[in-house]
Scaffold this motif. Structure first.
Motif, PDB file in Angstrom:
ATOM      1  N   ALA A  14       0.824  -1.209   0.000  1.00  0.00           N
ATOM      2  CA  ALA A  14       0.000   0.000   0.000  1.00  0.00           C
ATOM      3  C   ALA A  14       0.857   1.257   0.000  1.00  0.00           C
ATOM      4  O   ALA A  14       0.573   2.218  -0.736  1.00  0.00           O
ATOM      5  N   ALA A  15       1.930   1.267   0.788  1.00  0.00           N
ATOM      6  CA  ALA A  15       2.803   2.446   0.845  1.00  0.00           C
ATOM      7  C   ALA A  15       3.508   2.677  -0.482  1.00  0.00           C
ATOM      8  O   ALA A  15       3.521   3.795  -1.018  1.00  0.00           O
ATOM      9  N   ALA A  16       4.095   1.607  -1.036  1.00  0.00           N
ATOM     10  CA  ALA A  16       4.784   1.739  -2.314  1.00  0.00           C
ATOM     11  C   ALA A  16       3.805   2.076  -3.432  1.00  0.00           C
ATOM     12  O   ALA A  16       4.099   2.885  -4.317  1.00  0.00           O
ATOM     13  N   GLY A  21       1.609   5.603  -7.399  1.00  0.00           N
ATOM     14  CA  GLY A  21       0.445   6.230  -8.002  1.00  0.00           C
ATOM     15  C   GLY A  21       0.606   7.736  -8.134  1.00  0.00           C
ATOM     16  O   GLY A  21       0.236   8.327  -9.155  1.00  0.00           O
ATOM     17  N   ILE A  22       1.165   8.358  -7.111  1.00  0.00           N
ATOM     18  CA  ILE A  22       1.406   9.811  -7.171  1.00  0.00           C
ATOM     19  C   ILE A  22       2.417  10.137  -8.262  1.00  0.00           C
ATOM     20  O   ILE A  22       2.256  11.102  -9.024  1.00  0.00           O
ATOM     21  N   ILE A  70      -6.134   4.110  -6.211  1.00  0.00           N
ATOM     22  CA  ILE A  70      -6.593   2.873  -5.571  1.00  0.00           C
ATOM     23  C   ILE A  70      -6.155   1.659  -6.378  1.00  0.00           C
ATOM     24  O   ILE A  70      -5.656   0.666  -5.829  1.00  0.00           O
ATOM     25  N   PHE A  71      -6.335   1.729  -7.697  1.00  0.00           N
ATOM     26  CA  PHE A  71      -5.953   0.616  -8.550  1.00  0.00           C
ATOM     27  C   PHE A  71      -4.446   0.355  -8.476  1.00  0.00           C
ATOM     28  O   PHE A  71      -4.010  -0.801  -8.431  1.00  0.00           O
ATOM     29  N   THR A  72      -3.655   1.427  -8.459  1.00  0.00           N
ATOM     30  CA  THR A  72      -2.202   1.267  -8.377  1.00  0.00           C
ATOM     31  C   THR A  72      -1.803   0.637  -7.045  1.00  0.00           C
ATOM     32  O   THR A  72      -0.929  -0.243  -7.001  1.00  0.00           O
ATOM     33  N   MET A  73      -2.430   1.062  -5.960  1.00  0.00           N
ATOM     34  CA  MET A  73      -2.127   0.473  -4.654  1.00  0.00           C
ATOM     35  C   MET A  73      -2.478  -1.009  -4.625  1.00  0.00           C
ATOM     36  O   MET A  73      -1.716  -1.828  -4.096  1.00  0.00           O
TER      37      MET A  73
END
Length: 228
Positions: A14-16, A21-22, A70-73
């Motif tokens: 989730a962190a990565a 994503g950003i 969200i999708f990237t996480m």
């Protein structure tokens, strides 16, 4: 062990994924949106301008960009589940797993999932010619599996024979060749396509380094907590 595996995967992924994503929103998405303007005919190739000349492409769309984050996480959490599973196997074989060695794991993951398949099947912008998607998916998965085996053999092989087999696994998909379109055509300028591929690789490398480092850190921390 399962709790350690789950906590490490969820936190690290989730962190990565959030950071990745950003980065994608900042560097990759403006180029992608710019390419879509050419695909739709809103812009023409003649007199093309770089993405920096269109600041509106960097605007934040709450729904679209929120869903993208969200999708990237979720995607990178899935990658992390695979990476942590392999880390646990390697630790049982005597490998040291921590935040520093996790960087090497992350680089290996980048080579496996991004660089190896992207070497012959580069990231594509909308509006370019492409081969059949089914054939590309089969080749992509085959290349990922072959590269993953190669990375493991290079890391844990103990003979020139195993390292030689690793090289064969890395080279074989590209010697076979990725599916190609019958002809090359597209409305997107090649400079835009090249910039998209470069930034996709750059963000991918950064994300995998973060995945590896975070996964190694949380794996070591949760292991110390269990043993403490």
């Amino acid at each position: 062990m399962f709790q350690r595996f789950l906590i490490t995967s969820l936190f690290a992924g989730a962190a990565a994924g959030l950071i990745a994503g950003i980065l994608q929103l900042m560097f990759v998405q403006p180029v992608l949106l710019h390419a879509e303007l050419y695909e739709s005919g809103a812009l023409v190739h003649f007199g093309a301008t770089p993405p920096s000349a269109h600041p509106e492409l960097s605007g934040f769309d709450t729904v679209r960009d929120g869903l993208s984050l969200i999708f990237t996480m979720l995607t990178y959490t899935g990658y992390t589940l695979v990476l942590v599973a392999l880390m646990s196997i390697a630790e049982e074989r005597g490998a040291q797993i921590d935040g520093r060695t996790g960087i090497l794991w992350g680089i290996a993951g980048f080579v496996t999932f991004h660089f190896a398949p992207g070497l012959s099947l580069a990231p594509e912008v909308p509006g370019v010619a492409a081969a059949d998607i089914g054939a590309r998916q089969i080749w992509w998965w085959g290349t990922v599996v072959a590269a993953g085996i190669a990375m493991w053999l290079l890391a844990f092989g103990h003979s020139w024979t195993m390292w030689g087999v690793a090289v064969i696994f890395l080279a074989a998909p590209h010697m076979i060749g990725a599916p190609e379109p019958d002809y090359f055509a597209g409305s997107v300028p090649p400079e835009i396509a090249a910039l998209f591929a470069a930034r996709a690789f750059g963000v991918g490398l950064a994300a995998w380094v973060l995945i590896g480092s975070f996964a190694g850190y949380f794996w070591q921390r949760e292991g110390a907590r269990e043993n403490g």
